[in-house]
Design an enzyme around this catalytic site. Structure first.
Site, PDB file in Angstrom:
ATOM      1  N   ASP A   9       5.333   2.407 -19.427  1.00  0.00           N
ATOM      2  CA  ASP A   9       5.987   3.130 -18.342  1.00  0.00           C
ATOM      3  C   ASP A   9       6.602   4.402 -18.901  1.00  0.00           C
ATOM      4  O   ASP A   9       6.788   4.545 -20.121  1.00  0.00           O
ATOM      5  CB  ASP A   9       7.072   2.265 -17.689  1.00  0.00           C
ATOM      6  CG  ASP A   9       7.468   2.756 -16.301  1.00  0.00           C
ATOM      7  OD1 ASP A   9       6.775   3.646 -15.769  1.00  0.00           O
ATOM      8  OD2 ASP A   9       8.470   2.252 -15.762  1.00  0.00           O
ATOM      9  N   GLU A  50       4.554   8.919 -18.468  1.00  0.00           N
ATOM     10  CA  GLU A  50       3.744   7.707 -18.298  1.00  0.00           C
ATOM     11  C   GLU A  50       2.531   7.725 -19.226  1.00  0.00           C
ATOM     12  O   GLU A  50       2.190   6.703 -19.849  1.00  0.00           O
ATOM     13  CB  GLU A  50       3.315   7.587 -16.835  1.00  0.00           C
ATOM     14  CG  GLU A  50       4.458   7.222 -15.904  1.00  0.00           C
ATOM     15  CD  GLU A  50       4.105   7.397 -14.440  1.00  0.00           C
ATOM     16  OE1 GLU A  50       4.788   6.787 -13.599  1.00  0.00           O
ATOM     17  OE2 GLU A  50       3.166   8.162 -14.119  1.00  0.00           O
ATOM     18  N   ASP A  75       2.683   0.475 -13.650  1.00  0.00           N
ATOM     19  CA  ASP A  75       3.004   0.637 -12.223  1.00  0.00           C
ATOM     20  C   ASP A  75       2.679   2.040 -11.728  1.00  0.00           C
ATOM     21  O   ASP A  75       3.009   2.389 -10.593  1.00  0.00           O
ATOM     22  CB  ASP A  75       4.464   0.287 -11.933  1.00  0.00           C
ATOM     23  CG  ASP A  75       5.454   1.153 -12.678  1.00  0.00           C
ATOM     24  OD1 ASP A  75       5.359   2.377 -12.571  1.00  0.00           O
ATOM     25  OD2 ASP A  75       6.344   0.605 -13.356  1.00  0.00           O
ATOM     26  N   ASP A 124       9.833  -0.459 -18.457  1.00  0.00           N
ATOM     27  CA  ASP A 124      10.748   0.436 -17.746  1.00  0.00           C
ATOM     28  C   ASP A 124      12.101   0.512 -18.452  1.00  0.00           C
ATOM     29  O   ASP A 124      12.686   1.590 -18.616  1.00  0.00           O
ATOM     30  CB  ASP A 124      10.916  -0.045 -16.308  1.00  0.00           C
ATOM     31  CG  ASP A 124      11.843   0.845 -15.507  1.00  0.00           C
ATOM     32  OD1 ASP A 124      11.356   1.815 -14.914  1.00  0.00           O
ATOM     33  OD2 ASP A 124      13.061   0.574 -15.479  1.00  0.00           O
ATOM     34  N   HIS A 248      -3.280   6.493  15.060  1.00  0.00           N
ATOM     35  CA  HIS A 248      -4.607   7.074  14.852  1.00  0.00           C
ATOM     36  C   HIS A 248      -4.607   8.582  15.091  1.00  0.00           C
ATOM     37  O   HIS A 248      -3.704   9.148  15.721  1.00  0.00           O
ATOM     38  CB  HIS A 248      -5.610   6.416  15.801  1.00  0.00           C
ATOM     39  CG  HIS A 248      -5.242   6.606  17.256  1.00  0.00           C
ATOM     40  ND1 HIS A 248      -5.502   7.767  17.959  1.00  0.00           N
ATOM     41  CD2 HIS A 248      -4.605   5.782  18.116  1.00  0.00           C
ATOM     42  CE1 HIS A 248      -5.056   7.657  19.197  1.00  0.00           C
ATOM     43  NE2 HIS A 248      -4.507   6.461  19.319  1.00  0.00           N
ATOM     44  N   GLU A 324      -4.035  -1.358  21.493  1.00  0.00           N
ATOM     45  CA  GLU A 324      -3.139  -0.700  22.435  1.00  0.00           C
ATOM     46  C   GLU A 324      -3.032  -1.523  23.714  1.00  0.00           C
ATOM     47  O   GLU A 324      -3.872  -2.392  24.001  1.00  0.00           O
ATOM     48  CB  GLU A 324      -3.663   0.717  22.741  1.00  0.00           C
ATOM     49  CG  GLU A 324      -2.820   1.532  23.716  1.00  0.00           C
ATOM     50  CD  GLU A 324      -1.378   1.740  23.280  1.00  0.00           C
ATOM     51  OE1 GLU A 324      -0.601   0.753  23.362  1.00  0.00           O
ATOM     52  OE2 GLU A 324      -1.019   2.852  22.879  1.00  0.00           O
TER      53      GLU A 324
END
Length: 444
Positions: A9, A50, A75, A124, A248, A324
């Site tokens: 990390d 990273e 991650d 981390d 949408h 819907e």
């Protein structure tokens, strides 16, 4: 052939800002820590840190056994996808770092896996120890590492933000916790934690504490209870299930503001709608936290969902409960046309959630029962995960209304643009938190 797990990390307090990385090599059979690496690297971006963590982790694994098979777990969706060859490396700062990482061990010996941040605590913590050391003007020393001893504490209560009417969601999530395997992903899709900073990731959010709630009768709005003891800090309940709600893209009917439900012509996306779908796909890919894509069965949603899923490398699951409302005889008409032709029915519909559109349409009360059941079913199946639901105006508004404990008339007081994003997080005790509503920044 030996096998290792590398967890890596990196973080930047400012992005760019003071940065550091952490990496750990583990025995996959016993979980034993075989090597730790961490370093303060000065001012850099989160992605650079990273990649530096990845390079350090692979180097440590090679030093232990150059013929080892290595599973890298991070991650960072960006690093995992780029190193796996699924995403192109466009940023000039990333290309030499990715090339350096690829040279450490033969490609055939290394595989990559994305994991939630909650499962990357060791690396981390090392990264944060390195950044803390850099702040003191020092470099990280292995003897100072406490990462291996850090363990998450058990949740002790709700995160706050409870509303009356959450009992059904509470029951679904309680059942989900009994079947869920492994640690859950922390939701940061629409949050703003400091990149790589353990402190920000663990920070609680001040929210009202609420009293327990009971479920409302079908078709009735939940009524929010008064805060118990006023404002307070909610204790950590672990990672929520987060529903990212995507309306949408446009169809030919959208700019004309015509009723377009599940009982009409089922239109496809317009050219503008396809451009909107592509834009939201890019925005969600950049965030990198969506794990599952679920769509309404209607064509405009399936086309929008497919654009996003193709960009994310995911499949689309169709869920009938996300369709819907059926607007009956009003399908394809504007509000003014309905008001002219069916004035009494329209007024009844505006006045009561139990009233259905003319000609056998679906009432908001019936839709609420359907969507609540769909929500509970999806929560049980996706506890602790970030799920994209591609759906319509009414389902999004109902999910937001229920999360807020707002009355039915609030459905007429929310604006939801085509291809907009909203988000609701559902916690392990059934409480809900609206994180976002009608975000269209990706379309500008």
């Amino acid at each position: 052939m030996p096998r290792f797990v590398v967890e890596a990390d990196g973080g930047s307090r400012g992005n760019p800002g003071p940065a550091g990385y952490g990496a750990v090599v583990l025995d996959p059979a016993s979980g034993e820590t075989l090597a730790e690496r961490a370093e303060y690297i000065g001012v850099a971006t989160n992605n650079v840190a990273e990649y530096k963590g990845l390079i350090a982790g692979l180097t440590a694994a090679r030093d232990l056994a150059s013929d080892a098979e290595v599973l890298v777990r991070m991650d960072s969706k960006l690093v995992v996808e780029q190193m796996s060859g699924r995403w192109k490396i466009k940023h000039p700062d990333m290309k030499p770092l990715a090339a350096e990482a690829a040279r450490i061990l033969p490609r055939a010996q290394v595989t990559y896996e994305w994991i939630p941040r909650e499962r990357n605590k060791h690396a981390d913590r090392l990264a944060n120890e390195a950044m803390d050391a850099g702040k003191r003007g020092e470099q990280w020393e292995p003897s100072a590492s406490a990462a291996v001893f850090a363990a998450p504490s058990a949740p002790s209560g709700p995160p706050g933000d409870a509303v009356a009417g959450a009992a059904a969601a509470r029951a679904a999530l309680a059942a989900a916790r009994g079947i869920a395997a492994g640690p859950a992903e922390a939701d940061t899709l629409f949050g703003s934690p400091a990149a790589g900073a353990e402190e920000a990731r663990a920070a609680a959010v001040p929210v009202p504490s609420r009293t327990p709630a009971t479920a409302p009768a079908p078709g009735r709005a939940p009524t929010a209870t008064a805060p118990a003891g006023g404002q307070g800090w909610g204790p950590d309940m672990g990672a929520p299930a987060t529903f990212v709600l995507l309306r949408h893209g446009e169809t030919a009917l959208t700019p004309q503001k015509r009723f377009s439900g599940s009982g009409g012509s089922d239109p496809e996306l317009s050219p503008a709608g396809r451009r909107q779908a592509a834009a939201v796909a890019e925005a969600l890919a950049a965030r990198g936290t969506v794990q599952t894509v679920i769509s309404s069965p209607l064509l405009r949603c399936r086309e929008t969902a497919r654009a996003v899923a193709d960009r994310l490398g995911l499949d689309v699951t169709v869920e009938q409960g996300l369709r819907e409302v059926d607007f009956g005889a009003w399908e394809g008409l504007t509000f003014a046309e309905v008001q002219e032709r069916f004035p009494d029915d329209l007024q009844a519909w505006l006045d009561s959630p139990k009233a259905a559109p003319t000609g056998g349409g679906e009432s908001f009360a019936a839709a609420t029962r359907r969507i609540s059941a769909t929500r509970d079913r999806l929560l049980a199946a996706h506890a602790g995960r970030t799920v994209l639901l591609v759906t319509h105006v009414t389902p999004v508004k109902i999910l937001v209304r229920l999360a807020l404990g707002a009355p039915p008339e609030s459905l007429f007081r929310m604006e939801l643009s085509a291809a907009s994003l909203s988000a609701v997080a559902y916690y392990a005790d059934g409480n809900a938190s609206v994180r976002l509503l009608n975000d269209t920044a990706h379309l500008r």
